[in-house]
Design a protein around this motif. Sequence first.
Motif, PDB file in Angstrom:
ATOM      1  N   PRO A   1      44.590 -32.453  22.634  1.00 21.15           N
ATOM      2  CA  PRO A   1      43.519 -33.090  21.866  1.00 21.15           C
ATOM      3  C   PRO A   1      44.045 -33.878  20.673  1.00 21.15           C
ATOM      4  O   PRO A   1      45.193 -33.701  20.248  1.00 21.15           O
ATOM      5  CB  PRO A   1      42.693 -31.897  21.382  1.00 21.15           C
ATOM      6  N   ASP A   2      43.190 -34.766  20.171  1.00 20.82           N
ATOM      7  CA  ASP A   2      43.403 -35.395  18.866  1.00 20.82           C
ATOM      8  C   ASP A   2      42.645 -34.563  17.835  1.00 20.82           C
ATOM      9  O   ASP A   2      41.444 -34.299  18.004  1.00 20.82           O
ATOM     10  CB  ASP A   2      42.849 -36.825  18.841  1.00 20.82           C
ATOM     11  N   MET A   3      43.300 -34.171  16.774  1.00 19.14           N
ATOM     12  CA  MET A   3      42.627 -33.351  15.770  1.00 19.14           C
ATOM     13  C   MET A   3      41.552 -34.150  15.047  1.00 19.14           C
ATOM     14  O   MET A   3      41.604 -35.384  14.966  1.00 19.14           O
ATOM     15  CB  MET A   3      43.648 -32.811  14.769  1.00 19.14           C
ATOM     16  N   MET A   4      40.586 -33.430  14.508  1.00 18.61           N
ATOM     17  CA  MET A   4      39.546 -34.058  13.702  1.00 18.61           C
ATOM     18  C   MET A   4      40.196 -34.891  12.589  1.00 18.61           C
ATOM     19  O   MET A   4      41.142 -34.459  11.935  1.00 18.61           O
ATOM     20  CB  MET A   4      38.653 -32.980  13.082  1.00 18.61           C
ATOM     21  N   GLY A   5      39.677 -36.116  12.418  1.00 18.12           N
ATOM     22  CA  GLY A   5      40.193 -36.996  11.377  1.00 18.12           C
ATOM     23  C   GLY A   5      41.372 -37.830  11.808  1.00 18.12           C
ATOM     24  O   GLY A   5      41.879 -38.637  11.022  1.00 18.12           O
ATOM     25  N   MET A   6      41.820 -37.680  13.064  1.00 15.15           N
ATOM     26  CA  MET A   6      42.990 -38.408  13.540  1.00 15.15           C
ATOM     27  C   MET A   6      42.753 -38.966  14.931  1.00 15.15           C
ATOM     28  O   MET A   6      41.910 -38.479  15.686  1.00 15.15           O
ATOM     29  CB  MET A   6      44.232 -37.495  13.522  1.00 15.15           C
ATOM     30  N   GLY A   7      43.521 -39.987  15.275  1.00 12.47           N
ATOM     31  CA  GLY A   7      43.484 -40.551  16.613  1.00 12.47           C
ATOM     32  C   GLY A   7      42.114 -41.031  17.014  1.00 12.47           C
ATOM     33  O   GLY A   7      41.432 -41.750  16.276  1.00 12.47           O
ATOM     34  N   PHE A   8      41.669 -40.614  18.195  1.00 16.28           N
ATOM     35  CA  PHE A   8      40.405 -41.065  18.762  1.00 16.28           C
ATOM     36  C   PHE A   8      39.295 -40.033  18.594  1.00 16.28           C
ATOM     37  O   PHE A   8      38.240 -40.154  19.222  1.00 16.28           O
ATOM     38  CB  PHE A   8      40.595 -41.401  20.245  1.00 16.28           C
ATOM     39  N   SER A   9      39.528 -39.031  17.773  1.00 15.70           N
ATOM     40  CA  SER A   9      38.489 -38.057  17.467  1.00 15.70           C
ATOM     41  C   SER A   9      37.669 -38.515  16.268  1.00 15.70           C
ATOM     42  O   SER A   9      38.031 -39.457  15.563  1.00 15.70           O
ATOM     43  CB  SER A   9      39.102 -36.678  17.197  1.00 15.70           C
ATOM     44  N   ALA A  10      36.546 -37.827  16.044  1.00 17.12           N
ATOM     45  CA  ALA A  10      35.660 -38.168  14.935  1.00 17.12           C
ATOM     46  C   ALA A  10      36.395 -38.075  13.601  1.00 17.12           C
ATOM     47  O   ALA A  10      37.282 -37.225  13.423  1.00 17.12           O
ATOM     48  CB  ALA A  10      34.453 -37.234  14.934  1.00 17.12           C
ATOM     49  N   LYS A  11      35.997 -38.949  12.667  1.00 22.60           N
ATOM     50  CA  LYS A  11      36.653 -39.018  11.358  1.00 22.60           C
ATOM     51  C   LYS A  11      35.611 -39.042  10.241  1.00 22.60           C
ATOM     52  O   LYS A  11      35.531 -39.995   9.466  1.00 22.60           O
ATOM     53  CB  LYS A  11      37.547 -40.253  11.299  1.00 22.60           C
ATOM     54  N   PRO A  12      34.803 -37.990  10.141  1.00 23.72           N
ATOM     55  CA  PRO A  12      33.783 -37.975   9.091  1.00 23.72           C
ATOM     56  C   PRO A  12      34.402 -37.944   7.700  1.00 23.72           C
ATOM     57  O   PRO A  12      35.436 -37.302   7.485  1.00 23.72           O
ATOM     58  CB  PRO A  12      33.011 -36.686   9.384  1.00 23.72           C
ATOM     59  N   VAL A  13      33.767 -38.625   6.768  1.00 30.06           N
ATOM     60  CA  VAL A  13      34.249 -38.641   5.386  1.00 30.06           C
ATOM     61  C   VAL A  13      33.839 -37.357   4.676  1.00 30.06           C
ATOM     62  O   VAL A  13      34.638 -36.756   3.947  1.00 30.06           O
ATOM     63  CB  VAL A  13      33.707 -39.884   4.640  1.00 30.06           C
ATOM     64  N   ALA A  14      32.606 -36.926   4.872  1.00 29.10           N
ATOM     65  CA  ALA A  14      32.101 -35.710   4.233  1.00 29.10           C
ATOM     66  C   ALA A  14      32.477 -34.505   5.092  1.00 29.10           C
ATOM     67  O   ALA A  14      31.638 -33.928   5.803  1.00 29.10           O
ATOM     68  CB  ALA A  14      30.591 -35.803   4.041  1.00 29.10           C
ATOM     69  N   TYR A  15      33.751 -34.129   5.042  1.00 25.45           N
ATOM     70  CA  TYR A  15      34.255 -33.063   5.911  1.00 25.45           C
ATOM     71  C   TYR A  15      35.443 -32.408   5.226  1.00 25.45           C
ATOM     72  O   TYR A  15      36.266 -33.093   4.602  1.00 25.45           O
ATOM     73  CB  TYR A  15      34.692 -33.651   7.255  1.00 25.45           C
ATOM     74  N   ARG A  16      35.532 -31.077   5.351  1.00 23.83           N
ATOM     75  CA  ARG A  16      36.667 -30.371   4.771  1.00 23.83           C
ATOM     76  C   ARG A  16      37.700 -30.119   5.872  1.00 23.83           C
ATOM     77  O   ARG A  16      37.562 -29.189   6.674  1.00 23.83           O
ATOM     78  CB  ARG A  16      36.226 -29.049   4.142  1.00 23.83           C
ATOM     79  N   TYR A  17      38.692 -30.979   5.925  1.00 24.13           N
ATOM     80  CA  TYR A  17      39.758 -30.835   6.916  1.00 24.13           C
ATOM     81  C   TYR A  17      40.697 -29.712   6.482  1.00 24.13           C
ATOM     82  O   TYR A  17      41.080 -29.619   5.311  1.00 24.13           O
ATOM     83  CB  TYR A  17      40.529 -32.147   7.046  1.00 24.13           C
ATOM     84  N   SER A  18      41.083 -28.883   7.432  1.00 18.48           N
ATOM     85  CA  SER A  18      41.959 -27.756   7.106  1.00 18.48           C
ATOM     86  C   SER A  18      42.686 -27.292   8.351  1.00 18.48           C
ATOM     87  O   SER A  18      42.251 -27.542   9.485  1.00 18.48           O
ATOM     88  CB  SER A  18      41.152 -26.590   6.524  1.00 18.48           C
ATOM     89  N   VAL A  19      43.786 -26.580   8.145  1.00 22.40           N
ATOM     90  CA  VAL A  19      44.510 -25.990   9.268  1.00 22.40           C
ATOM     91  C   VAL A  19      43.612 -25.004  10.002  1.00 22.40           C
ATOM     92  O   VAL A  19      43.609 -24.948  11.243  1.00 22.40           O
ATOM     93  CB  VAL A  19      45.797 -25.298   8.773  1.00 22.40           C
ATOM     94  N   TYR A  20      42.832 -24.235   9.262  1.00 23.49           N
ATOM     95  CA  TYR A  20      41.942 -23.257   9.878  1.00 23.49           C
ATOM     96  C   TYR A  20      40.951 -23.940  10.815  1.00 23.49           C
ATOM     97  O   TYR A  20      40.721 -23.492  11.941  1.00 23.49           O
ATOM     98  CB  TYR A  20      41.203 -22.474   8.788  1.00 23.49           C
ATOM     99  N   ASP A  21      40.371 -25.067  10.361  1.00 22.33           N
ATOM    100  CA  ASP A  21      39.413 -25.785  11.193  1.00 22.33           C
ATOM    101  C   ASP A  21      40.095 -26.428  12.398  1.00 22.33           C
ATOM    102  O   ASP A  21      39.537 -26.430  13.500  1.00 22.33           O
ATOM    103  CB  ASP A  21      38.693 -26.852  10.378  1.00 22.33           C
TER     104      ASP A  21
END
Length: 301
Positions: free
Chosen positions: A62-82
């Motif tokens: 997969p492409d992780m959230m916020g990268m590549g061709f996956s969704a890139k929401p601005v109002a989002y807390r990106y984390s290793v856990y997520d």
Amino acid sequence: MDAELARWKAAGQSFDYLGFDVFYRHEGQGPALLLVHGYPFNSFDWSAIWPTLTERFTVIAPDMMGMGFSAKPVAYRYSVYDHADMHEALLSHLGVRSAHVLAHDLGDSVAQEFLARNEFGEQSYGAWNIESITWLNGGLFNEAYTPRAMQKLMSATPLGDLMSPLQGSVLSRRLLEPTINEMFGPNTKPSRQLMDTFHQILEWGDGKRVLHKVGRFLDDRYTHRNRWVRAMRKTSVSLRLIDGPVDPNSGAHMARRYAEVVPDADVVMLADDIGHWPQIEAPEAVLTHFLAHIDRVTGQR
């Protein structure tokens, strides 16, 4: 879009992760292999070794959230856990309950989180068995990690938020390219075409606007360092590190620290001129040492 990158995208699909679309590739036959890419690019990092891997494994990338061709929401807390939750959700979606793991860079931290969850019974989408983990260059131990100055400025200071509206500009490209070049080995620098492909990956879906937010995973490495290391020292899962030694972030110095921390450490050092992206810079060597690890693990049964 670069033709090879366009083919990669066209061959993928997406699944719903908590209301967001996550892109992934799923191909091949045999035991499951989960590929966990690094920062700041995407699953296309695996393209040079993909044909060989899919001959032997059912590969999930997969492409992780916020990268590549996956969704890139601005109002989002990106984390290793997520990121770990997303991968576990995808495995559950596909009905996979056992997999080998090959990880790189940020993906190393995600795989460390997998391992801790496995050891301490904390999986988010049901239990799954880790058959083995192979790490490529990444920040496995904060005390040995040396991120580039631009990475620290963009992810750990207000500069990232200030620069966000300029992402995708000529200025942004000129600031980013020296950092990328620095992390490749002296004889394996990215071509102009590959560098342009990197920018296309970063800019898809206005992705550079959240690049600095995704980069804040550095904080997670401090928060979870001791928990992750306890899991690495306790586990019976077979672990191997394949390291490009001239990577300024996590090269030979990280491999030395790995050998100090992990009992009976299995470390493979690549040629002296290989840097941070060994799967791009030395794909045949990575395949050789990765498959040897798998053969050893499966041969023990």
